[in-house]
Design a protein around this motif. Structure first.
Motif, PDB file in Angstrom:
ATOM      1  N   UNK A   1       0.819  -1.214   0.000  1.00 58.16           N
ATOM      2  CA  UNK A   1       0.000   0.000   0.000  1.00 58.16           C
ATOM      3  C   UNK A   1       0.855   1.268   0.000  1.00 58.16           C
ATOM      4  N   UNK A   2       1.995   1.238   0.644  1.00 56.40           N
ATOM      5  CA  UNK A   2       2.883   2.401   0.585  1.00 56.40           C
ATOM      6  C   UNK A   2       3.347   2.635  -0.846  1.00 56.40           C
ATOM      7  N   UNK A   3       3.736   1.562  -1.526  1.00 57.56           N
ATOM      8  CA  UNK A   3       4.188   1.700  -2.915  1.00 57.56           C
ATOM      9  C   UNK A   3       3.042   2.092  -3.831  1.00 57.56           C
ATOM     10  N   UNK A   4       1.861   1.526  -3.602  1.00 62.50           N
ATOM     11  CA  UNK A   4       0.695   1.889  -4.415  1.00 62.50           C
ATOM     12  C   UNK A   4       0.369   3.374  -4.261  1.00 62.50           C
ATOM     13  N   UNK A   5       0.334   3.854  -3.025  1.00 61.17           N
ATOM     14  CA  UNK A   5       0.041   5.270  -2.789  1.00 61.17           C
ATOM     15  C   UNK A   5       1.085   6.179  -3.408  1.00 61.17           C
ATOM     16  N   UNK A   6       2.354   5.792  -3.288  1.00 61.53           N
ATOM     17  CA  UNK A   6       3.435   6.609  -3.856  1.00 61.53           C
ATOM     18  C   UNK A   6       3.354   6.659  -5.375  1.00 61.53           C
ATOM     19  N   UNK A   7       2.995   5.535  -5.999  1.00 63.11           N
ATOM     20  CA  UNK A   7       2.845   5.511  -7.464  1.00 63.11           C
ATOM     21  C   UNK A   7       1.701   6.431  -7.892  1.00 63.11           C
TER      22      UNK A   7
ATOM     23  N   UNK B   1       9.408   3.204   6.553  1.00 65.07           N
ATOM     24  CA  UNK B   1       8.199   3.256   5.728  1.00 65.07           C
ATOM     25  C   UNK B   1       8.197   4.507   4.858  1.00 65.07           C
ATOM     26  N   UNK B   2       8.615   5.621   5.443  1.00 67.41           N
ATOM     27  CA  UNK B   2       8.680   6.877   4.696  1.00 67.41           C
ATOM     28  C   UNK B   2       9.754   6.813   3.623  1.00 67.41           C
TER      29      UNK B   2
ATOM     30  N   UNK C   1      16.058  24.396 -12.458  1.00 72.30           N
ATOM     31  CA  UNK C   1      17.345  23.777 -12.804  1.00 72.30           C
ATOM     32  C   UNK C   1      17.281  22.895 -14.051  1.00 72.30           C
ATOM     33  N   UNK C   2      16.076  22.403 -14.385  1.00 74.57           N
ATOM     34  CA  UNK C   2      15.944  21.503 -15.516  1.00 74.57           C
ATOM     35  C   UNK C   2      16.210  20.044 -15.184  1.00 74.57           C
ATOM     36  N   UNK C   3      16.540  19.748 -13.922  1.00 78.24           N
ATOM     37  CA  UNK C   3      16.780  18.369 -13.505  1.00 78.24           C
ATOM     38  C   UNK C   3      15.458  17.683 -13.166  1.00 78.24           C
ATOM     39  N   UNK C   4      15.395  16.355 -13.228  1.00 77.54           N
ATOM     40  CA  UNK C   4      14.153  15.635 -12.909  1.00 77.54           C
ATOM     41  C   UNK C   4      13.701  15.875 -11.474  1.00 77.54           C
ATOM     42  N   UNK C   5      12.393  15.883 -11.291  1.00 75.45           N
ATOM     43  CA  UNK C   5      11.832  16.107  -9.959  1.00 75.45           C
ATOM     44  C   UNK C   5      12.259  15.017  -8.986  1.00 75.45           C
ATOM     45  N   UNK C   6      12.361  13.780  -9.486  1.00 78.19           N
ATOM     46  CA  UNK C   6      12.685  12.653  -8.614  1.00 78.19           C
ATOM     47  C   UNK C   6      13.985  12.826  -7.851  1.00 78.19           C
ATOM     48  N   UNK C   7      14.959  13.476  -8.471  1.00 81.82           N
ATOM     49  CA  UNK C   7      16.244  13.700  -7.797  1.00 81.82           C
ATOM     50  C   UNK C   7      16.048  14.576  -6.569  1.00 81.82           C
TER      51      UNK C   7
ATOM     52  N   UNK D   1      11.265   6.846  -1.934  1.00 77.05           N
ATOM     53  CA  UNK D   1      12.034   6.208  -3.003  1.00 77.05           C
ATOM     54  C   UNK D   1      11.120   5.789  -4.156  1.00 77.05           C
ATOM     55  N   UNK D   2       9.975   5.212  -3.823  1.00 76.97           N
ATOM     56  CA  UNK D   2       9.020   4.814  -4.866  1.00 76.97           C
ATOM     57  C   UNK D   2       8.497   6.021  -5.624  1.00 76.97           C
TER      58      UNK D   2
END
Length: 301
Positions: free
Chosen positions: A32-38, A99-100, A69-75, A105-106
């Motif tokens: 569920x943590x991964x599902x919510x993050x996705x 858990x966080x 900056x033009x860098x990906x948000x994920x970074x 990370x996801x």
């Protein structure tokens, strides 16, 4: 010489240990943590970011940093949250911090994968509405599973321990400045749309955490408490509890009926109370989590 027999001292009682989660519960929490993050990552990349709409907290800062900056948000999501995760690990608890970390990370990976996707809509209002809904649902799922997606919540928890501000007040205060800064990075109208998305997400989080079947706690004070209680049991199929009370003005002993119902039963309960005692005192309050109890509900009649 004889040796003295020393009594063996009993070991001091140890503090009760936290019960460990079963493998099934761990797997369920991870899922569920991964599902919510996705879901949150999907909302950000396909609705909000491409329409220059931001979220609050570290996520909002990450979106603006990516834009500048033009860098990906994920970074930025991962790097900016990391210090708060370390603080949370030391001060709040390992389980919450891990858990966080999983959620962040996801989320970072999801936004990186979806970074090249085109927005589902270029209508800014629709993007704010549907992006806010998905954002709130995903965040609510993560919170229900025991995690978080934003380091500002960890800051709010720590502030709450030291200062007379609630966690919600601290988060709102931080997000006020973050969302307001969108007006300088983008434009004023984008800041306003960001506020709309944030408000919708806030409501969606509550709905996801609390569920659709909101319950209500009812307190009734009446001299006819037995008749009212019996009618509630018979006609609503709800268990009642009789509490002892004392009138603050009169000093008379009072009986208080306590019962939990759902929102669809409120009108029927009020009619039962009015029918049996028009002068009865009745108070109704919203509650969001009801567990236990063995009384089976029957149909209203």
């Amino acid at each position: 010489m004889t040796k003295k027999n020393h009594p063996i001292s009993p070991r001091p009682p140890t503090a009760a240990k936290h019960s460990k989660l079963t493998p099934f519960e761990v797997a369920r929490r991870i899922f569920f943590i991964m599902l919510g993050a996705v879901l949150v990552g999907f909302a950000l990349e396909t609705f909000l970011i491409n329409n220059s709409i931001i979220d609050g907290g570290i996520t909002g800062i990450s979106i603006m940093s990516s834009y500048l900056s033009g860098l990906p948000v994920g970074i930025f999501l991962f790097v900016l949250n990391l210090p708060f995760l370390l603080i949370g690990y030391k001060t709040i608890g390992k389980t919450f911090a891990l858990s966080t970390l999983l959620g962040v990370a996801t989320l970072s990976v999801t936004t990186s994968i979806l970074h090249s996707w085109s927005p589902f809509t270029e209508d800014t209002f629709l993007a704010a509405v549907f992006g806010g809904i998905l954002l709130g649902v995903g965040t609510g799922i993560v919170i229900r599973a025991g995690g978080s997606l934003d380091g500002t919540e960890i800051v709010a928890i720590l502030v709450n321990r030291k200062l007379p501000f609630s966690v919600g007040e601290t988060v709102m205060f931080i997000n006020f400045f973050i969302l307001g800064s969108a007006g300088f990075v983008y434009s004023l109208d984008r800041a306003l749309f960001s506020l709309i998305a944030y408000y919708i997400a806030f409501k969606a989080i509550d709905l996801t955490i609390e569920g659709f079947d909101e319950s209500k706690a009812v307190w009734i004070i009446s001299d006819n408490y037995r008749e009212i209680g019996s009618a509630i049991v018979d006609r609503l199929g709800r268990g009642v509890t009789y509490l002892n009370g004392e009138g603050g003005y009169s000093g008379d002993d009072k009986k208080v009926i306590f019962v939990v119902i759902n929102r669809l039963e409120e009108a029927k309960l009020k009619s039962i109370v009015t029918e049996l005692d028009e002068q009865a005192f009745l108070a109704v309050g919203n509650i969001h989590d009801v567990r236990g109890g063995r009384f089976k509900k029957r149909d209203i009649h």
